[in-house]
Design a protein around this motif. Structure first.
Motif, short mmCIF file in Angstrom:
data_model
loop_
_atom_site.label_atom_id
_atom_site.label_comp_id
_atom_site.label_asym_id
_atom_site.label_seq_id
_atom_site.Cartn_x
_atom_site.Cartn_y
_atom_site.Cartn_z
N LEU A 67 -4.67 4.45 4.43
CA LEU A 67 -5.28 3.34 3.70
C LEU A 67 -4.82 2.01 4.29
CD1 LEU A 67 -7.13 2.76 1.27
CD2 LEU A 67 -5.09 2.70 -0.17
N GLY A 68 -3.54 1.92 4.61
CA GLY A 68 -3.01 0.71 5.24
C GLY A 68 -3.65 0.45 6.59
N MET A 69 -3.98 1.51 7.32
CA MET A 69 -4.65 1.37 8.61
C MET A 69 -6.03 0.76 8.43
SD MET A 69 -3.41 5.00 10.34
CE MET A 69 -4.13 4.78 11.97
N ILE A 70 -6.75 1.20 7.41
CA ILE A 70 -8.07 0.64 7.13
C ILE A 70 -7.97 -0.84 6.76
CG2 ILE A 70 -10.01 0.67 5.48
CD1 ILE A 70 -9.84 3.66 5.38
N ARG A 71 -6.94 -1.18 6.01
CA ARG A 71 -6.78 -2.55 5.50
C ARG A 71 -6.17 -3.51 6.53
NH1 ARG A 71 -4.38 -0.98 -0.56
NH2 ARG A 71 -6.40 -0.31 -1.44
N GLY A 72 -5.89 -3.02 7.72
CA GLY A 72 -5.35 -3.89 8.76
C GLY A 72 -3.87 -4.20 8.61
N GLU A 73 -3.17 -3.37 7.84
CA GLU A 73 -1.75 -3.62 7.58
C GLU A 73 -0.83 -2.95 8.60
OE1 GLU A 73 -2.41 -3.86 2.70
OE2 GLU A 73 -1.46 -2.10 3.60
N CYS A 74 -1.43 -2.28 9.58
CA CYS A 74 -0.63 -1.60 10.60
C CYS A 74 -0.69 -2.31 11.95
CB CYS A 74 -1.12 -0.15 10.77
SG CYS A 74 -0.85 0.88 9.31
N ASP A 75 -1.30 -3.48 11.98
CA ASP A 75 -1.41 -4.22 13.24
C ASP A 75 -0.06 -4.80 13.65
OD1 ASP A 75 -4.05 -3.63 12.94
OD2 ASP A 75 -4.74 -5.68 12.62
N GLN A 76 0.19 -4.86 14.94
CA GLN A 76 1.45 -5.42 15.42
C GLN A 76 1.30 -5.89 16.86
OE1 GLN A 76 4.15 -1.79 15.52
NE2 GLN A 76 4.37 -2.51 17.62
N GLY A 77 2.34 -6.56 17.34
CA GLY A 77 2.36 -7.03 18.72
C GLY A 77 3.19 -6.12 19.60
N ALA A 78 3.63 -6.67 20.74
CA ALA A 78 4.42 -5.90 21.71
C ALA A 78 5.43 -6.84 22.37
CB ALA A 78 3.51 -5.25 22.74
N THR A 113 0.81 -1.22 0.00
CA THR A 113 0.00 0.00 0.00
C THR A 113 0.84 1.27 0.00
OG1 THR A 113 -1.77 -1.15 1.19
CG2 THR A 113 -1.81 1.25 1.26
N VAL A 114 1.92 1.27 0.78
CA VAL A 114 2.78 2.45 0.90
C VAL A 114 4.00 2.27 0.01
CG1 VAL A 114 4.08 3.91 2.49
CG2 VAL A 114 1.99 2.79 3.27
N VAL A 115 4.08 3.07 -1.04
CA VAL A 115 5.13 2.93 -2.05
C VAL A 115 6.52 3.02 -1.43
CG1 VAL A 115 6.17 3.98 -4.10
CG2 VAL A 115 3.67 3.80 -3.91
N PHE A 116 6.73 3.98 -0.53
CA PHE A 116 8.05 4.17 0.06
C PHE A 116 8.51 2.94 0.85
CE2 PHE A 116 10.52 5.68 3.82
CZ PHE A 116 11.69 5.96 3.14
N TYR A 117 7.58 2.22 1.46
CA TYR A 117 7.95 1.08 2.29
C TYR A 117 8.45 -0.12 1.48
CZ TYR A 117 6.53 3.05 6.75
OH TYR A 117 6.47 3.80 7.89
N GLN A 118 8.24 -0.09 0.18
CA GLN A 118 8.80 -1.16 -0.65
C GLN A 118 10.33 -1.15 -0.56
OE1 GLN A 118 7.16 -0.39 -4.53
NE2 GLN A 118 5.05 -0.73 -3.85
N SER A 119 10.92 0.04 -0.48
CA SER A 119 12.38 0.14 -0.38
C SER A 119 12.86 -0.29 1.00
CB SER A 119 12.85 1.57 -0.68
OG SER A 119 12.27 2.49 0.22
N ASN A 138 2.02 10.74 -1.80
CA ASN A 138 0.78 10.20 -1.22
C ASN A 138 1.02 9.44 0.08
OD1 ASN A 138 -0.99 11.12 -3.31
ND2 ASN A 138 -0.30 9.43 -4.61
N PHE A 139 2.20 9.63 0.67
CA PHE A 139 2.60 8.81 1.82
C PHE A 139 1.57 8.83 2.95
CE2 PHE A 139 4.79 8.36 5.93
CZ PHE A 139 5.36 7.10 5.78
N TYR A 140 1.15 10.01 3.36
CA TYR A 140 0.21 10.12 4.48
C TYR A 140 -1.09 9.37 4.19
CZ TYR A 140 -3.23 12.34 7.58
OH TYR A 140 -4.24 12.56 8.49
N LEU A 141 -1.64 9.58 3.01
CA LEU A 141 -2.90 8.91 2.65
C LEU A 141 -2.70 7.40 2.49
CD1 LEU A 141 -4.22 11.54 0.09
CD2 LEU A 141 -5.09 11.13 2.40
N GLU A 142 -1.56 7.00 2.00
CA GLU A 142 -1.27 5.57 1.86
C GLU A 142 -1.22 4.89 3.23
OE1 GLU A 142 1.38 5.78 -2.28
OE2 GLU A 142 2.36 5.68 -0.33
N VAL A 143 -0.63 5.57 4.21
CA VAL A 143 -0.59 5.00 5.57
C VAL A 143 -2.00 4.87 6.12
CG1 VAL A 143 0.15 5.39 7.95
CG2 VAL A 143 1.75 5.82 6.07
#
Length: 318
Positions: A284-295, A126-132, A277-282
């Motif tokens: 979008l990733g939040m909506i898609r559940g791609e920002c979930d993580q543990g601790a 979803t986030v283009v920059f994170y591909q790198s 589009n970084f901010y909007l891509e992030v």
């Protein structure tokens, strides 16, 4: 051989999150007899914090041999990358050269790529920059295939809690941002507005940059590293945070809830860079559940992180 880190190089350690990582290490330097160096693209004074110091060494990231010389000279066993470069091709190349140099130095046995946000591999679609960002993780896994003694960790902290302090009225309000740039992410408490991805009922991880530094430093003293370097200050829904902010400030917030289509419609169809589009891509990733993580590091270390409620009270309370 496994065991705590003793001689640590922080690449990009004079930048935003890098400064917090260095400060976290300096807090424990004397207790654990650490040797810490900071790699930077330019010459700067030593970093001094909590009564300890770390030299800043000007390093040419375009030259593997130059990086290697520095790591050899200081007998480094752990390299932590906090490098930031908004041009994906150069960001990928710099991190790869840093890893290549580290692999040429026999004493280096641990490496942490420049993550320090949401897991890049989860967000790369979803986030283009994170591909790198994700590419260096793939390189690290290949190293592990042939060198079982080599360890790497992905330090993932979720979203920076510091952004909730944007525009706060305290006389020393700028301190709330630490070394990060001031930016109102999703919720702008100063204006009483919120730009919410989805319905606001999904829990996300929020961590202060100061706690990121402490978690990272504590992790260097673990006997072994797994790939999972997740850490968390707090898990909260955006709606919960809005309600907290309303209680603390007495404001009624103007809240906009965004669907995927809303966010896609706001994006620039012809982006000038990977950051356009970084901010909007992030979001979008939040909506898609791609920002979930543990601790995971919360369980493995003794760090007591700041909660969202205490942070809001500190910077917005009377």
């Amino acid at each position: 051989m496994p065991g705590p880190s003793k001689r640590i190089a922080v690449a990009g350690g004079t930048g935003g999150i890098g400064s917090h990582v260095v400060e976290g290490l300096l807090e424990i330097k004397e207790k654990h007899s650490l040797h810490i160096i900071v790699l930077s693209r330019s010459s700067k004074p030593d970093v001094i914090y909590a009564g300890a110091a770390a030299p800043v060494i000007a390093t040419d990231y375009n030259n593997v041999h130059t990086i290697e010389q520095v790591l050899r000279e200081h007998d480094i066993d752990t390299v932590i990358s906090t490098i930031v470069d908004t041009v994906p091709s150069s960001f990928k190349a710099v991190q790869q050269r840093l890893l290549d140099a580290a692999l040429n130095v026999p004493s280096v046995r641990r490496f942490a790529p420049s993550e320090f946000a949401v897991d890049s591999e989860k967000l790369q679609s979803t986030v283009v920059f994170y591909q790198s960002k994700a590419l260096i993780v793939q390189s690290l896994r290949k190293v592990r295939e042939y060198n079982k003694d080599f360890e790497f960790i992905k330090f993932s902290c979720g979203l920076f809690m510091n952004y909730f302090a944007y525009g706060n009225p305290k006389p020393d309000g700028g301190k709330a941002h630490g070394h990060l740039r001031q930016f109102p992410f999703v919720i702008d408490i100063s204006k009483g507005t919120a730009d919410v991805p989805g319905d606001g009922n999904h829990k996300f991880c929020y961590t202060t940059a100061e706690d990121v530094g402490r978690f990272t430093a504590a992790a260097t003293q673990l006997e072994t590293w797994s790939e999972d370097g997740t850490m968390a200050g707090d898990f909260r829904t955006i709606n919960e945070i809005i309600q907290m902010a309303e209680r603390v400030t007495g404001k009624t917030f103007d809240v906009k809830y965004n669907t995927e289509d809303d966010l896609l419609a706001r994006m620039n169809p012809n982006p000038e860079s990977a950051m356009t589009n970084f901010y909007l891509e992030v979001l979008l990733g939040m909506i898609r559940g791609e920002c979930d993580q543990g601790a995971e590091l919360n369980k493995l270390t003794n760090v007591k992180p700041t909660s969202v409620e205490s942070f809001l009270q500190a910077w917005w309370g009377n």
